[in-house]
Design a protein around this motif. Structure first.
Motif, PDB file in Angstrom:
ATOM      1  N   SER A 146       0.886  -1.190  -0.086  1.00 14.51           N
ATOM      2  CA  SER A 146       0.092   0.084   0.034  1.00 14.51           C
ATOM      3  C   SER A 146       0.783   1.260  -0.172  1.00 14.51           C
ATOM      4  CB  SER A 146      -0.989  -0.054   1.171  1.00 14.51           C
ATOM      5  OG  SER A 146      -1.747  -1.056   1.140  1.00 14.51           O
ATOM      6  N   VAL A 147       1.904   1.197   0.792  1.00 12.78           N
ATOM      7  CA  VAL A 147       2.720   2.466   0.733  1.00 12.78           C
ATOM      8  C   VAL A 147       3.531   2.619  -0.721  1.00 12.78           C
ATOM      9  CG1 VAL A 147       5.054   3.148   1.668  1.00 12.78           C
ATOM     10  CG2 VAL A 147       3.475   2.377   3.238  1.00 12.78           C
ATOM     11  N   LEU A 148       4.026   1.384  -1.161  1.00 12.82           N
ATOM     12  CA  LEU A 148       4.495   1.598  -2.492  1.00 12.82           C
ATOM     13  C   LEU A 148       3.451   1.974  -3.672  1.00 12.82           C
ATOM     14  CD1 LEU A 148       6.556  -1.648  -2.879  1.00 12.82           C
ATOM     15  CD2 LEU A 148       7.363   0.563  -2.782  1.00 12.82           C
ATOM     16  N   PHE A 149       2.044   1.743  -3.480  1.00 16.13           N
ATOM     17  CA  PHE A 149       1.255   2.213  -4.187  1.00 16.13           C
ATOM     18  C   PHE A 149       1.086   3.720  -4.144  1.00 16.13           C
ATOM     19  CE2 PHE A 149      -3.298   3.490  -5.309  1.00 16.13           C
ATOM     20  CZ  PHE A 149      -3.101   3.194  -6.521  1.00 16.13           C
ATOM     21  N   ASN A 150       0.753   4.216  -2.886  1.00 14.82           N
ATOM     22  CA  ASN A 150       0.892   5.489  -2.549  1.00 14.82           C
ATOM     23  C   ASN A 150       2.255   6.175  -3.005  1.00 14.82           C
ATOM     24  OD1 ASN A 150      -1.791   5.373  -1.678  1.00 14.82           O
ATOM     25  ND2 ASN A 150      -1.170   5.775   0.477  1.00 14.82           N
ATOM     26  N   LEU A 151       3.341   5.597  -2.886  1.00 15.89           N
ATOM     27  CA  LEU A 151       4.559   6.422  -3.544  1.00 15.89           C
ATOM     28  C   LEU A 151       4.324   6.631  -5.057  1.00 15.89           C
ATOM     29  CD1 LEU A 151       7.360   4.746  -1.362  1.00 15.89           C
ATOM     30  CD2 LEU A 151       6.860   7.372  -1.645  1.00 15.89           C
ATOM     31  N   GLY A 152       3.795   5.453  -5.780  1.00 17.77           N
ATOM     32  CA  GLY A 152       3.682   5.648  -7.279  1.00 17.77           C
ATOM     33  C   GLY A 152       2.779   6.788  -7.690  1.00 17.77           C
ATOM     34  N   ALA A 153       1.427   6.732  -6.550  1.00 19.98           N
ATOM     35  CA  ALA A 153       0.575   7.809  -7.009  1.00 19.98           C
ATOM     36  C   ALA A 153       0.799   9.241  -6.744  1.00 19.98           C
ATOM     37  CB  ALA A 153      -0.667   7.273  -6.319  1.00 19.98           C
ATOM     38  N   LEU A 154       1.752   9.349  -5.516  1.00 18.01           N
ATOM     39  CA  LEU A 154       2.124  10.646  -4.934  1.00 18.01           C
ATOM     40  C   LEU A 154       3.287  11.279  -6.319  1.00 18.01           C
ATOM     41  CD1 LEU A 154       2.432  10.499  -1.050  1.00 18.01           C
ATOM     42  CD2 LEU A 154       1.163  12.053  -2.652  1.00 18.01           C
ATOM     43  N   CYS A 155       4.314  10.399  -6.542  1.00 19.35           N
ATOM     44  CA  CYS A 155       4.897  10.751  -7.526  1.00 19.35           C
ATOM     45  C   CYS A 155       4.330  11.202  -9.003  1.00 19.35           C
ATOM     46  CB  CYS A 155       6.136   9.795  -8.033  1.00 19.35           C
ATOM     47  SG  CYS A 155       7.215   9.624  -6.608  1.00 19.35           S
ATOM     48  N   THR A 156       3.262  10.647  -9.314  1.00 18.70           N
ATOM     49  CA  THR A 156       2.347  11.065 -10.444  1.00 18.70           C
ATOM     50  C   THR A 156       1.708  12.343 -10.358  1.00 18.70           C
ATOM     51  OG1 THR A 156       2.006   8.722 -10.750  1.00 18.70           O
ATOM     52  CG2 THR A 156       0.498  10.303 -12.054  1.00 18.70           C
ATOM     53  N   ARG A 157       1.332  12.464  -9.159  1.00 17.61           N
ATOM     54  CA  ARG A 157       0.655  13.794  -8.867  1.00 17.61           C
ATOM     55  C   ARG A 157       1.719  15.033  -8.832  1.00 17.61           C
ATOM     56  NH1 ARG A 157      -3.834  13.397  -4.218  1.00 17.61           N
ATOM     57  NH2 ARG A 157      -5.272  11.970  -5.266  1.00 17.61           N
ATOM     58  N   LEU A 158       2.894  14.678  -8.298  1.00 14.87           N
ATOM     59  CA  LEU A 158       3.965  15.434  -8.380  1.00 14.87           C
ATOM     60  C   LEU A 158       4.317  15.867 -10.086  1.00 14.87           C
ATOM     61  CD1 LEU A 158       6.412  14.301  -5.594  1.00 14.87           C
ATOM     62  CD2 LEU A 158       5.565  16.825  -5.780  1.00 14.87           C
ATOM     63  N   ALA A 159       4.364  14.909 -10.770  1.00 12.35           N
ATOM     64  CA  ALA A 159       4.782  15.018 -12.084  1.00 12.35           C
ATOM     65  C   ALA A 159       3.459  15.966 -12.813  1.00 12.35           C
ATOM     66  CB  ALA A 159       4.671  13.888 -13.057  1.00 12.35           C
ATOM     67  N   LEU A 160       2.347  15.923 -12.389  1.00 13.16           N
ATOM     68  CA  LEU A 160       1.292  16.566 -13.089  1.00 13.16           C
ATOM     69  C   LEU A 160       1.207  17.796 -12.393  1.00 13.16           C
ATOM     70  CD1 LEU A 160      -1.510  13.788 -12.886  1.00 13.16           C
ATOM     71  CD2 LEU A 160      -0.199  14.793 -14.938  1.00 13.16           C
ATOM     72  N   SER A 161       1.695  18.176 -11.285  1.00  8.05           N
ATOM     73  CA  SER A 161       1.677  19.534 -10.671  1.00  8.05           C
ATOM     74  C   SER A 161       2.813  20.431 -11.224  1.00  8.05           C
ATOM     75  CB  SER A 161       1.819  19.558  -9.181  1.00  8.05           C
ATOM     76  OG  SER A 161       2.997  18.952  -8.764  1.00  8.05           O
ATOM     77  N   CYS A 162       3.640  19.864 -11.942  1.00  5.40           N
ATOM     78  CA  CYS A 162       4.722  20.710 -12.634  1.00  5.40           C
ATOM     79  C   CYS A 162       4.345  21.476 -13.575  1.00  5.40           C
ATOM     80  CB  CYS A 162       5.949  19.692 -13.167  1.00  5.40           C
ATOM     81  SG  CYS A 162       6.882  18.595 -12.085  1.00  5.40           S
ATOM     82  N   ASP A 163       5.032  22.581 -13.775  1.00  3.94           N
ATOM     83  CA  ASP A 163       4.840  23.612 -14.600  1.00  3.94           C
ATOM     84  C   ASP A 163       5.677  23.276 -16.104  1.00  3.94           C
ATOM     85  OD1 ASP A 163       4.624  25.544 -16.372  1.00  3.94           O
ATOM     86  OD2 ASP A 163       5.590  27.299 -15.124  1.00  3.94           O
ATOM     87  N   LEU A 164       5.001  22.981 -17.104  1.00  2.00           N
ATOM     88  CA  LEU A 164       5.562  22.186 -18.171  1.00  2.00           C
ATOM     89  C   LEU A 164       6.131  23.165 -19.349  1.00  2.00           C
ATOM     90  CD1 LEU A 164       3.353  19.041 -18.803  1.00  2.00           C
ATOM     91  CD2 LEU A 164       5.741  19.411 -17.349  1.00  2.00           C
ATOM     92  N   THR A 165       6.089  24.398 -18.715  1.00  2.00           N
ATOM     93  CA  THR A 165       6.509  25.497 -19.962  1.00  2.00           C
ATOM     94  C   THR A 165       8.118  25.577 -19.936  1.00  2.00           C
ATOM     95  OG1 THR A 165       4.502  26.608 -19.313  1.00  2.00           O
ATOM     96  CG2 THR A 165       6.188  27.954 -20.395  1.00  2.00           C
ATOM     97  N   PRO A 166       8.808  25.852 -19.062  1.00  2.00           N
ATOM     98  CA  PRO A 166      10.170  25.675 -19.025  1.00  2.00           C
ATOM     99  C   PRO A 166      10.822  24.259 -18.861  1.00  2.00           C
ATOM    100  CG  PRO A 166       9.607  26.087 -16.531  1.00  2.00           C
ATOM    101  CD  PRO A 166       8.396  25.930 -17.492  1.00  2.00           C
ATOM    102  N   ILE A 167      12.004  24.135 -19.347  1.00  4.32           N
ATOM    103  CA  ILE A 167      12.699  22.945 -19.574  1.00  4.32           C
ATOM    104  C   ILE A 167      12.961  22.413 -18.209  1.00  4.32           C
ATOM    105  CG2 ILE A 167      15.080  23.721 -19.457  1.00  4.32           C
ATOM    106  CD1 ILE A 167      13.937  21.030 -21.810  1.00  4.32           C
ATOM    107  N   HIS A 168      13.086  23.218 -17.177  1.00  2.05           N
ATOM    108  CA  HIS A 168      13.431  22.628 -15.867  1.00  2.05           C
ATOM    109  C   HIS A 168      12.229  21.935 -15.374  1.00  2.05           C
ATOM    110  CE1 HIS A 168      14.922  22.203 -11.886  1.00  2.05           C
ATOM    111  NE2 HIS A 168      13.852  22.942 -11.358  1.00  2.05           N
ATOM    112  N   GLY A 169      10.672  22.433 -15.571  1.00  6.17           N
ATOM    113  CA  GLY A 169       9.792  21.951 -15.446  1.00  6.17           C
ATOM    114  C   GLY A 169       9.339  20.443 -15.652  1.00  6.17           C
TER     115      GLY A 169
END
Length: 189
Positions: free
Chosen positions: A130-153
């Motif tokens: 369950s912890v591994l599932f939540n880690l995967g879900a949280l990392c996906t959410r982190l990716a979706l929260s990034c500003d994709l406009t700059p290369i760093h994002g």
């Protein structure tokens, strides 16, 4: 007639990416006092002095598990705490199953998609999965929260998605086969 899906690179624009992936739901859990059940097990199985020597680890486990349940924490902080909690679970895994304990911990986790269903076990592998599932879900959410406009994002989003893939891979490779899931439906028919 045009196809029902986009045929150009607009599918990967920053505005449509969250719509495609969606925010993966997190699994929820019941509060659990790991400290008490693990400490009593160490006293019963080994000795009071050994239980005292591992009190710091047991307190940290308890604190990390409680923090894991808090929704108001930032995504990076929750991810970091979950990683630390997972490492601590790996440290205490050799002591499971706790058959000799009169009060073994019961890990209760609710289905991420259908929260009316839950699993409860004494098996530490359910907790780790369950912890591994939540880690995967949280990392996906982190990716979706990034500003994709700059290369760093875009790099941050790519790294977060790679991390999510790694956590889900660990889940499917190691923990999913060790945590036999028994689902309970909490709705009455």
């Amino acid at each position: 007639m045009p196809p029902p899906y986009p045929t150009n690179s607009a599918i990967f624009s920053s505005s449509s990416l969250p719509d495609i992936l969606g925010f993966p739901p997190l699994k929820k859990s019941e509060p659990l006092n790991l400290y008490e059940s693990l400490r009593s097990y160490f006293v019963l199985k080994f000795s009071e002095s050994l239980a005292k020597s591992v009190e710091g680890l047991l307190e940290m486990l308890h604190k990390l598990r409680n923090e894991m349940l808090r929704d108001e924490l930032s995504l990076p902080f929750r991810r970091d705490r979950l990683i630390l909690y997972f490492k601590c679970l790996c440290m205490i895994e050799p002591f499971f199953p706790m058959d000799a304990s009169p009060n073994p911990p019961i890990f209760v986790w609710y289905n991420a998609i259908n929260p009316q269903q839950h699993s409860s076990q004494h098996n530490i592998h359910l907790e780790k999965a369950s912890v591994l599932f939540n880690l995967g879900a949280l990392c996906t959410r982190l990716a979706l929260s990034c500003d994709l406009t700059p290369i760093h994002g875009r790099r941050l989003a790519t790294d977060a998605l790679n991390d999510a893939s790694s956590w889900f891979s660990l889940l499917s490779t190691f923990e999913s086969c060790n945590a036999p899931l028994t689902c309970h439906n909490t709705t009455s028919i």
